[in-house]
Design a protein around this motif. Structure first.
Motif, short mmCIF file in Angstrom:
data_model
loop_
_atom_site.label_atom_id
_atom_site.label_comp_id
_atom_site.label_asym_id
_atom_site.label_seq_id
_atom_site.Cartn_x
_atom_site.Cartn_y
_atom_site.Cartn_z
N LYS A 69 0.84 -1.20 0.00
CA LYS A 69 0.00 0.00 0.00
C LYS A 69 0.87 1.25 0.00
O LYS A 69 1.87 1.32 0.70
CB LYS A 69 -0.92 -0.01 1.21
N ARG A 70 0.47 2.23 -0.80
CA ARG A 70 1.18 3.50 -0.90
C ARG A 70 0.18 4.64 -0.88
O ARG A 70 -1.02 4.44 -1.02
CB ARG A 70 2.01 3.56 -2.19
N ASP A 71 0.74 5.85 -0.72
CA ASP A 71 -0.14 7.03 -0.69
C ASP A 71 -0.87 7.20 -2.02
O ASP A 71 -2.00 7.70 -2.05
CB ASP A 71 0.68 8.29 -0.39
N ARG A 75 1.17 -1.15 -5.07
CA ARG A 75 2.01 -1.86 -6.02
C ARG A 75 1.98 -3.34 -5.67
O ARG A 75 1.74 -3.72 -4.52
CB ARG A 75 3.47 -1.36 -5.96
N GLU A 123 3.10 -1.92 -11.20
CA GLU A 123 1.97 -1.00 -11.04
C GLU A 123 0.85 -1.42 -11.98
O GLU A 123 1.10 -1.72 -13.15
CB GLU A 123 2.40 0.44 -11.35
#
Length: 535
Positions: A69-71, A75, A123
């Motif tokens: 999890k990313r802002d 990915r 991605e």
């Protein structure tokens, strides 16, 4: 009038026909609902490869796909397992029912492959996090099969540690290679304690074992150290002497005695100079090395003794008033500054070893916890009663103070600079600061978690940093003029002392396993010592 009625009727009819027209909505009036597109039923999925690496981190050998999890979303991290490879690539990513399949091709070449764990960071720009969490993620091997071994990396390390009785706070550098039809784990240990060789306690060791049978293929040791003695270092005269203490032999816990020894580095000899039944707090050579001050504690009361080195003569310092010495520092060859405290004040006295007189130098309504002296300059470490924090002050006359700065562990570096440590809460490190003595302006700061620092020469500092994540330490050299930091060696203790003539560190180590010698002093040869792989 009739013409007007015809016009009105025509307009009315046009409105009715418009209302009955097709219900298709013009694209011009579609509004964004704010919802991200879901995974379509179409098999093909748009993807972008952000990074491919061949990692040697062998903690987990099983293929797997993780959602990171990313802002800006998420990915996928696809770890392909143990593979003989020169690189990998994604052939396709598609969906079948509730599964997403990542099709991977392995690449081999004729001039060199390696065994590693390929990892691909992916991605999926047209898919949202909520959707991806509802699908099973699979790796489809198009032209290869992951290598299986019976002994994992952690099992290999545990086996070698047990078989060789290794004592270490850190993990070895580890690799896996193919030799004929066999797969072999290669383990390289740096700076480990060898229980079987007390005279050469620290070694580097290389071990190779079969990754399926666990059979030892080969092993080798490089001896880096030599035992000096048991004990703890109290003072060090660079390149000349080590002053240290150790428990006297043949004494019980109820009647424990402590011996004070001098190790002559040049002649490689040890000499017992003093024995006491009290606890030694500190001991320090005089500037000329002719005398040694010894501060002892017994039943809460402290005493100061002076040893005349060449004569092996000892006398107790008798004070003119009721003084309980907490800190003793040589001012010059004949005078020792002594710190004593009452409930409200800290007092500094001067004791003259020639005539036995004691004179009050200064007193302060403050809690002094440290004192460093260089000629007429003195640096005091003071504890704030309200905040419990410490700060340092420097003076040449006990009246005017050149500086006041929050920090601790101050030291004179040379005639122009002083150093001190200050805790950086944001970085969670003890940062080293260097200040100009004349104007108290910052000269430089060293972004390390510093445990110990000391002057090597006018332009060089020795710095020992604490590697929190690795449970060990690193010895550095710092070029003051060029502000350049050089890593020299990984070591097992923060208590290290540098010998520039012999390129040796003298290390005071508390042995991390049960031993007849729980505290040892040894020399570490820096000509043989190299840093391990960056971590």
């Amino acid at each position: 009038m009739k013409r007007m009625l015809i016009v009105l009727a025509s307009i009315y009819l046009a409105l009715i026909l418009a209302a009955c027209a097709s219900n298709k909505v013009s694209p011009l009036i579609i509004k964004d609902s704010g919802l991200e597109p879901e995974i379509l039923e179409d098999d093909s999925i748009v993807y972008k490869i952000e990074q491919i690496i061949l990692t040697k981190g062998f903690q987990n050998l099983e293929p797997k796909v993780e959602i990171l999890k990313r802002d800006d979303g998420f990915r996928l991290l696809a770890s392909l397992g143990l593979v003989e490879t020169s690189g990998v690539n994604i052939k396709d990513i598609n969906k079948i029912n509730n599964e997403i399949n990542i099709h991977v091709e392995n690449q081999l070449n004729s001039y060199g492959n390696q065994i590693a764990i390929p990892q691909i960071l992916i991605e999926l720009p047209n898919i949202n996090l909520r959707s991806i969490e509802n699908y099973t993620l699979n790796i489809i091997n198009e032209n290869y099969q992951p290598i299986k071994v019976k002994l994992s990396a952690n099992e290999a390390i545990s086996k070698v540690n047990a078989d060789f009785q290794i004592a270490t706070n850190t993990s070895p550098d580890i690799d896996i290679i193919k030799k004929g039809d066999s797969l072999l784990w290669k383990l390289n240990y740096k700076n480990i304690l060898d229980k079987h060789n007390p005279e050469t306690p620290v070694v580097d060791m290389a071990v190779t074992i079969d990754a399926n049978t666990g059979e030892l293929i080969e092993s080798s040791k490089e001896f880096l150290s030599a035992l000096i003695d048991e004990g703890s270092i109290l003072d060090y005269i660079p390149n000349d002497y080590i002053l240290y203490m150790k428990d006297a032999k043949g004494t019980s816990d109820s009647k424990k005695s402590t011996d004070l020894w001098i190790y002559d580095i040049e002649n490689n000899t040890r000499e017992l100079i003093y024995t006491t039944n009290s606890k030694i707090i500190s001991a320090q050579f005089s500037p000329s090395l002719d005398s040694i001050s010894v501060l002892e504690s017994i039943d809460g009361a402290n005493r100061l003794y002076v040893i005349i080195k060449d004569e092996i003569k000892v006398f107790r310092a008798m004070f003119d008033s009721s003084i309980n010495p907490l800190i003793a520092r040589w001012k010059d060859e004949e005078n020792i500054y002594i710190l004593s405290k009452s409930n409200t004040t800290s007092s500094i006295y001067n004791y003259n070893i020639k005539d036995g007189t004691t004179d009050l130098v200064n007193y302060m309504y403050a809690d002094i916890t440290g004192m460093q002296i260089q000629d007429e300059d003195v640096i005091l470490t003071i504890k704030d009663e309200e905040t419990e924090e410490t700060y340092i002050q420097m003076s040449s006359n006990w009246i005017n103070y050149k500086m006041k700065s929050e920090g601790y562990s101050p030291s004179f570096i040379n005639d122009k600079l002083i150093g001190f440590l200050k805790f950086d809460e944001e970085a969670d490190i003890n940062r080293l600061f260097l200040l100009n003595m004349e104007d108290s302006k910052l000269y430089s700061s060293i972004d390390l978690n510093v445990s110990k620092y000391f002057e090597i020469d006018e332009n060089t500092l020795g710095i020992v940093s604490d590697n929190k994540n690795n449970n060990d330490y690193t010895f550095h050299k710092y070029d003051i003029e060029n502000k350049n930091l050089e890593e020299v060696a990984n070591i097992s203790s923060s208590q290290a002392y540098y010998d520039s003539e012999r390129e040796v560190l003298y290390i005071d180590l508390k042995v991390p396993f049960e031993s007849s010698k729980p505290q040892i002093i040894y020399s570490l040869n820096l000509d043989k010592k190299v840093l391990g792989n960056p971590r």
